[in-house]
Design a protein around this motif. Structure first.
Motif, mmCIF file in Angstrom:
data_model
loop_
_atom_site.group_PDB
_atom_site.id
_atom_site.type_symbol
_atom_site.label_atom_id
_atom_site.label_comp_id
_atom_site.label_asym_id
_atom_site.label_seq_id
_atom_site.Cartn_x
_atom_site.Cartn_y
_atom_site.Cartn_z
ATOM 1 N N PRO A 71 0.806 -1.223 0.000
ATOM 2 C CA PRO A 71 0.000 0.000 0.000
ATOM 3 C C PRO A 71 0.838 1.273 0.000
ATOM 4 C CG PRO A 71 -0.952 -1.599 1.519
ATOM 5 C CD PRO A 71 0.366 -2.172 1.051
ATOM 6 N N ALA A 74 1.799 2.099 -3.551
ATOM 7 C CA ALA A 74 0.760 2.047 -4.586
ATOM 8 C C ALA A 74 0.664 3.350 -5.374
ATOM 9 C CB ALA A 74 -0.592 1.713 -3.954
ATOM 10 N N HIS A 75 0.978 4.479 -4.743
ATOM 11 C CA HIS A 75 0.861 5.771 -5.424
ATOM 12 C C HIS A 75 1.816 5.889 -6.609
ATOM 13 C CE1 HIS A 75 4.255 6.457 -2.672
ATOM 14 N NE2 HIS A 75 4.655 7.374 -3.533
ATOM 15 N N ASP A 155 -5.176 3.444 -2.723
ATOM 16 C CA ASP A 155 -3.909 2.724 -2.593
ATOM 17 C C ASP A 155 -4.117 1.326 -2.022
ATOM 18 O OD1 ASP A 155 -2.714 4.947 -3.613
ATOM 19 O OD2 ASP A 155 -1.645 5.508 -1.779
#
Length: 205
Positions: A71, A74-75, A155
């Motif tokens: 997570p 994820a961006h 995310d």
């Protein structure tokens, strides 16, 4: 490319459809690439449904190949955002659900995934989890939401999905719809906004 979509990701939308269960994981379904409707082309109401609903959503574009994404990273895997419509044949959805059958056909039919013009995250304001978006039909607002109200954040959805399938460049993620969904009819003019910027503009035929 593939279209990944999240169902039941806003509490008020779940309430309006009568869903009382709380999901511990995102509800994921898919649309085929033949569902894409873009460039302002009209949406033609299909003859197999008498109740096609609009569902306005923020759509994220994947820009990197990824599997088992954490997570916190994820961006790095998306580079554009827009407004889209997840068209749903609601009458077929009820029929399929009552029979306990899969409901891809009510979500994945041709042109059921309308997408607007993609803009960068910076243009959108930078914070993907605090984006206002809304839909106007014939100049009147019919649906409004903010991504801060998502039950599962973008995310986290990307991390979750990437456990099961590899994300590829060009994949699209429809992130769920807020309350206010409703039917469309021939002749209507739909315009979708992210903040104050109009990114989606087409007609129902």
């Amino acid at each position: 490319m593939k279209i990944i979509a999240v169902g039941m990701n806003y509490a008020q939308h779940n309430k309006e459809l009568g869903h009382t269960q709380e999901n511990s994981e995102p509800v994921i379904f898919m649309k085929p690439d033949s569902a894409i409707l873009k460039d302002g082309k009209p949406f033609f109401v299909p003859d197999f449904s008498h109740e096609v609903h609009y569902e306005t959503e923020v759509v994220v574009r994947i820009c990197r190949l990824g599997k088992n994404i954490a997570p916190r990273f994820a961006h790095r895997y998306y580079d554009g955002v827009t407004v889209g419509i997840d068209f749903t044949a609601r009458d077929l959805q009820r029929k399929f659900r009552e029979a306990g059958n899969p409901w891809e056909l009510c979500k994945g039919f041709d042109n059921s995934a309308a997408i607007g013009t993609f803009i960068s995250l910076e243009q959108a304001g930078g914070d993907l989890q605090n984006l206002d978006f809304h839909l106007d039909i014939d100049g009147c607002e019919v649906q409004r939401g903010n991504t801060a109200d998502m039950l599962f954040k973008i995310d986290d959805i990307i991390a979750y999905v990437s456990r099961f399938m590899t994300l590829k460049i060009g994949d699209l993620l429809f992130t769920g719809t807020p309350a206010g969904v409703g039917p469309v009819s021939v002749g209507q003019h739909l315009q979708g906004y992210l903040g104050g910027e109009k990114l989606l503009d087409f007609h129902i035929r």
